[in-house]
Every structure is written in C-alpha cells, then in structure tokens.
Design a protein around this motif. Sequence first.
Motif, mmCIF file in Angstrom:
data_model
loop_
_atom_site.group_PDB
_atom_site.id
_atom_site.type_symbol
_atom_site.label_atom_id
_atom_site.label_comp_id
_atom_site.label_asym_id
_atom_site.label_seq_id
_atom_site.Cartn_x
_atom_site.Cartn_y
_atom_site.Cartn_z
ATOM 1 N N ASP A 1 -35.317 32.991 7.054
ATOM 2 C CA ASP A 1 -36.419 31.977 6.634
ATOM 3 C C ASP A 1 -37.646 32.148 7.678
ATOM 4 O OD1 ASP A 1 -35.772 30.627 9.197
ATOM 5 O OD2 ASP A 1 -35.279 28.669 8.404
ATOM 6 N N GLY A 2 -37.489 32.994 8.716
ATOM 7 C CA GLY A 2 -38.761 33.314 9.417
ATOM 8 C C GLY A 2 -38.939 32.358 10.883
ATOM 9 N N THR A 3 -37.857 31.573 10.842
ATOM 10 C CA THR A 3 -38.007 30.994 12.169
ATOM 11 C C THR A 3 -37.576 31.566 13.337
ATOM 12 O OG1 THR A 3 -36.007 29.360 11.649
ATOM 13 C CG2 THR A 3 -38.273 28.643 10.730
ATOM 14 N N GLY A 4 -36.672 32.604 13.275
ATOM 15 C CA GLY A 4 -36.478 33.032 14.471
ATOM 16 C C GLY A 4 -37.382 34.494 14.884
ATOM 17 N N ASN A 5 -36.614 35.123 15.565
ATOM 18 C CA ASN A 5 -37.537 36.416 16.050
ATOM 19 C C ASN A 5 -37.556 37.361 15.111
ATOM 20 O OD1 ASN A 5 -35.279 35.828 18.807
ATOM 21 N ND2 ASN A 5 -37.645 35.703 19.047
ATOM 22 N N PHE A 6 -36.901 37.470 14.098
ATOM 23 C CA PHE A 6 -36.891 38.530 13.116
ATOM 24 C C PHE A 6 -36.246 38.042 11.790
ATOM 25 C CE2 PHE A 6 -36.748 40.969 17.066
ATOM 26 C CZ PHE A 6 -37.732 41.849 16.931
ATOM 27 N N THR A 7 -36.299 38.590 10.900
ATOM 28 C CA THR A 7 -35.754 38.415 9.504
ATOM 29 C C THR A 7 -34.704 39.228 9.101
ATOM 30 O OG1 THR A 7 -37.503 39.289 8.301
ATOM 31 C CG2 THR A 7 -37.573 36.900 8.762
ATOM 32 N N THR A 8 -34.647 40.464 9.639
ATOM 33 C CA THR A 8 -33.627 41.589 9.370
ATOM 34 C C THR A 8 -32.717 41.927 10.787
ATOM 35 O OG1 THR A 8 -34.884 43.444 9.915
ATOM 36 C CG2 THR A 8 -35.042 42.405 7.608
ATOM 37 N N ILE A 9 -31.628 42.130 10.452
ATOM 38 C CA ILE A 9 -30.693 42.401 11.642
ATOM 39 C C ILE A 9 -31.333 43.742 12.138
ATOM 40 C CG2 ILE A 9 -28.284 43.111 12.265
ATOM 41 C CD1 ILE A 9 -27.404 41.142 10.078
ATOM 42 N N GLN A 10 -31.428 44.683 11.399
ATOM 43 C CA GLN A 10 -31.914 46.117 11.759
ATOM 44 C C GLN A 10 -33.208 46.058 12.861
ATOM 45 O OE1 GLN A 10 -30.000 49.204 11.328
ATOM 46 N NE2 GLN A 10 -31.063 49.566 13.167
ATOM 47 N N ALA A 11 -34.085 45.126 12.566
ATOM 48 C CA ALA A 11 -35.048 45.025 13.286
ATOM 49 C C ALA A 11 -34.696 44.402 14.733
ATOM 50 C CB ALA A 11 -36.292 44.103 12.700
ATOM 51 N N ALA A 12 -33.936 43.325 14.597
ATOM 52 C CA ALA A 12 -33.464 42.822 16.004
ATOM 53 C C ALA A 12 -32.708 43.740 16.920
ATOM 54 C CB ALA A 12 -32.660 41.507 15.464
ATOM 55 N N VAL A 13 -31.960 44.495 16.241
ATOM 56 C CA VAL A 13 -31.119 45.451 16.880
ATOM 57 C C VAL A 13 -31.924 46.733 17.581
ATOM 58 C CG1 VAL A 13 -29.523 47.457 16.533
ATOM 59 C CG2 VAL A 13 -29.030 45.310 15.630
ATOM 60 N N ASP A 14 -32.912 47.183 16.587
ATOM 61 C CA ASP A 14 -33.943 47.892 17.049
ATOM 62 C C ASP A 14 -34.669 47.531 18.408
ATOM 63 O OD1 ASP A 14 -33.155 49.781 14.992
ATOM 64 O OD2 ASP A 14 -34.999 49.359 13.910
ATOM 65 N N SER A 15 -34.921 46.253 18.393
ATOM 66 C CA SER A 15 -35.666 45.729 19.730
ATOM 67 C C SER A 15 -34.838 45.478 20.912
ATOM 68 C CB SER A 15 -36.416 44.502 19.308
ATOM 69 O OG SER A 15 -35.798 43.449 19.023
ATOM 70 N N ALA A 16 -33.297 45.172 20.611
ATOM 71 C CA ALA A 16 -32.470 44.933 21.457
ATOM 72 C C ALA A 16 -32.350 46.184 22.709
ATOM 73 C CB ALA A 16 -31.213 44.624 20.952
#
Length: 146
Positions: free
Chosen positions: A26-41
């Motif tokens: 819903d856009g209220t987190g840091n990312f809306t896709t898991i891959q984008a979050a993994v890439d930034s981790a």
Amino acid sequence: MKQTIIFFLLLLPLLAITQTITVKQDGTGNFTTIQAAVDSAQNGDTVLVWPGVYYENIQIIEKNIVLGSLTLTSGDENYKYQTIIDGNSNGSCIDIEHNDNLAIDGFTFQNGTGNDNGNIDGGGIFAIGSTNHITNCIIKQNKTNG
C-alpha cells in the motif's frame, strides 16, 4: 584525550547499525516490492514483508540478511499463508546464491518455474553456494524439469 579518541575509533566497527526495511504494497512501508528492499539491504539487515501476493522473482546474491513475513516478529504462523511470493511462471520464486548466513521465515512460494542451470531447477527456491535457514515456509505448485 588521545586515548579516548582511539577507544572510540576501535569501537566504531562494533557499532554498525542494522536496520529493518519494511515492504508494504500500500506504499506505507519503505518499499512496495521485495526485490527493491533486498537490493537496498546490507549484511545484517532485516527485510520485513507485510501480507499480500508479491508477483516477483527475487534474487538474493551475496547478502546475509533476514527475509521474513510478520511471522518473524509476531510468532503467528498464519502469516505464511498470507504472505505469498508468486513466481508468475517466470522463473524461481527466489534465487539464493553465495550467501553465508541467510534466513527466510514465513512465506508461501508458488508458481515458480525454476532457473536454467543446465537443467531447470528450483521452482520455488533455487539455492547454490549458500548456507540458508528457511523456516515456516510453504512451497507449492512449482515446476521444474531437473
């Protein structure tokens, strides 16, 4: 004074801060896709995924992170039924390569078709050269020819 500065410089690597990165459709987190979050981790980070169906083919290569649904923080195993990584018949749901200490907790992996590694392998999860801790997960309705 000089001793104090040296002391803090020696402690600095020990104070490395890990973070929890949130994924919410819903856009209220840091990312809306898991891959984008993994890439930034960074190594040691946690990627925490809220319930939903994520149509993704995730790659985690040379990262030692924790990837978890809300099962991870709540202990409620029902979240593994509500947090789905759907490979959309477009490769493995998750491709894990060359990780020394990766943890995955509380997902359903479905509709993966594998990676071409000489054969088509790993419909739900493809893992090579890694030490992984996968718990509380459901792997269903995936295909391979390996």
